[in-house]
Design a protein around this motif. Structure first.
Motif, PDB file in Angstrom:
ATOM      1  N   PHE A  24       0.846  -1.348   0.478  1.00 48.05           N
ATOM      2  CA  PHE A  24      -0.484   0.295  -0.032  1.00 48.05           C
ATOM      3  C   PHE A  24       0.514   1.568   0.170  1.00 48.05           C
ATOM      4  O   PHE A  24       0.188   2.149  -0.840  1.00 48.05           O
ATOM      5  N   PRO A  25       1.756   1.051   1.233  1.00 45.96           N
ATOM      6  CA  PRO A  25       2.315   2.692   1.060  1.00 45.96           C
ATOM      7  C   PRO A  25       3.076   2.543  -0.178  1.00 45.96           C
ATOM      8  O   PRO A  25       3.590   3.613  -1.099  1.00 45.96           O
ATOM      9  N   LEU A  26       3.832   1.598  -1.036  1.00 45.57           N
ATOM     10  CA  LEU A  26       4.086   1.817  -3.037  1.00 45.57           C
ATOM     11  C   LEU A  26       3.247   2.792  -3.770  1.00 45.57           C
ATOM     12  O   LEU A  26       3.774   3.530  -4.491  1.00 45.57           O
ATOM     13  N   ALA A  27       2.096   2.714  -3.259  1.00 48.87           N
ATOM     14  CA  ALA A  27       0.955   3.110  -4.298  1.00 48.87           C
ATOM     15  C   ALA A  27       0.334   5.151  -4.127  1.00 48.87           C
ATOM     16  O   ALA A  27       0.302   5.774  -4.615  1.00 48.87           O
ATOM     17  N   SER A  33       1.458  11.053   4.613  1.00 47.40           N
ATOM     18  CA  SER A  33       2.042  11.435   6.111  1.00 47.40           C
ATOM     19  C   SER A  33       2.224   9.820   6.979  1.00 47.40           C
ATOM     20  O   SER A  33       1.571   9.032   6.545  1.00 47.40           O
ATOM     21  N   ALA A  34       3.537   9.534   7.431  1.00 47.98           N
ATOM     22  CA  ALA A  34       3.735   8.234   8.322  1.00 47.98           C
ATOM     23  C   ALA A  34       3.015   7.708   9.202  1.00 47.98           C
ATOM     24  O   ALA A  34       2.264   6.904   9.488  1.00 47.98           O
ATOM     25  N   ASP A  35       1.810   8.778   9.844  1.00 46.00           N
ATOM     26  CA  ASP A  35       1.216   8.452  10.815  1.00 46.00           C
ATOM     27  C   ASP A  35      -0.465   7.988   9.938  1.00 46.00           C
ATOM     28  O   ASP A  35      -1.124   7.173   9.940  1.00 46.00           O
ATOM     29  N   PHE A  36      -0.598   8.648   8.791  1.00 43.16           N
ATOM     30  CA  PHE A  36      -1.763   8.074   7.973  1.00 43.16           C
ATOM     31  C   PHE A  36      -1.745   6.593   7.689  1.00 43.16           C
ATOM     32  O   PHE A  36      -1.965   5.851   7.903  1.00 43.16           O
ATOM     33  N   ILE A 164      -6.755  11.311   1.192  1.00 42.07           N
ATOM     34  CA  ILE A 164      -5.672  10.356   2.309  1.00 42.07           C
ATOM     35  C   ILE A 164      -5.447  10.961   3.211  1.00 42.07           C
ATOM     36  O   ILE A 164      -4.833  12.151   3.572  1.00 42.07           O
ATOM     37  N   GLY A 165      -5.906  10.714   4.676  1.00 38.70           N
ATOM     38  CA  GLY A 165      -5.476  10.856   5.836  1.00 38.70           C
ATOM     39  C   GLY A 165      -6.146  12.781   5.714  1.00 38.70           C
ATOM     40  O   GLY A 165      -7.597  12.860   5.269  1.00 38.70           O
ATOM     41  N   ASP A 166      -5.345  13.726   5.932  1.00 38.11           N
ATOM     42  CA  ASP A 166      -5.644  15.045   6.331  1.00 38.11           C
ATOM     43  C   ASP A 166      -5.771  15.919   4.567  1.00 38.11           C
ATOM     44  O   ASP A 166      -5.970  16.544   4.779  1.00 38.11           O
TER      45      ASP A 166
END
Length: 193
Positions: A24-27, A33-36, A164-166
């Motif tokens: 998921f992080p690759l997309a 953010s790392a927190d999200f 995506i997050g904020d």
């Protein structure tokens, strides 16, 4: 080595979760953010979330395996039904529709042919839902993914905002017909003016 592709079952939830946490992080864009990412992985890509998807009749999860590895090397998730997003509904031309919600391959298998095999099986499964078309949203910044989807017949038909997050990101809405896979024809709805 090309993968075998099959429909996921409850026992696959742990392996799917591990693969999803990796891919998921690759997309995501560098602005994510790392927190999200940590929260999303812990609450939406955990094994229980995959078990819920597997129990949902509107959801089809496929996984790709190579050899006798413990975890899948790729997975896709289809979700049948009308999209919630107004911009997506306005952009789509084919009804009924199915969303290609997720399409991920382990980075060690990028360029190996796994993605092409997985896409062929995914499109066949999408046609099997009775949908006339399949759609997806992909970040406009993800050139590699956009080229891959275009090569597999997904045409850009609109745009949507992805929260995506904020933060908000712009996604390209892509759609392709499934009639060539199922022999059925769906109804065509006009796209945005």
């Amino acid at each position: 080595m090309l993968p075998t592709v099959r429909r996921a079952v409850g026992a696959d939830a742990e392996g799917l979760s591990r693969l999803a946490a990796l891919t998921f992080p690759l997309a995501c864009t560098p602005r994510t953010s790392a927190d999200f990412l940590a929260t999303h992985i812990a609450t939406r890509l955990d094994p229980d979330s995959f078990r819920r998807h597997l129990a949902d009749a509107a959801c089809v999860l496929l996984l790709a395996e190579v050899g006798d590895g413990a975890d899948p090397v790729g997975y896709t998730m289809l979700l049948a039904g009308e999209p919630d997003d107004e911009d997506v509904r306005a952009a789509l031309r084919l009804r009924p529709t199915v969303a290609l919600e997720r399409f991920y391959v382990h980075p060690d298998h990028h360029g190996s042919g796994v993605s092409d095999v997985l896409m062929r099986h995914t499109l066949t499964a999408a046609a099997g839902t009775g949908a006339a078309g399949a759609w997806l949203g992909v970040s406009e910044e993800n050139g590699r993914a956009n080229a891959f989807y275009a090569r597999h017949g997904f045409e850009a038909v609109g745009r949507k905002t992805f929260h995506i997050g904020d933060a908000s990101e712009d996604d390209v809405v892509r759609e392709r017909p499934l009639a060539d896979l199922s022999g059925r024809r769906g109804t065509s709805a006009p796209g945005p003016a």
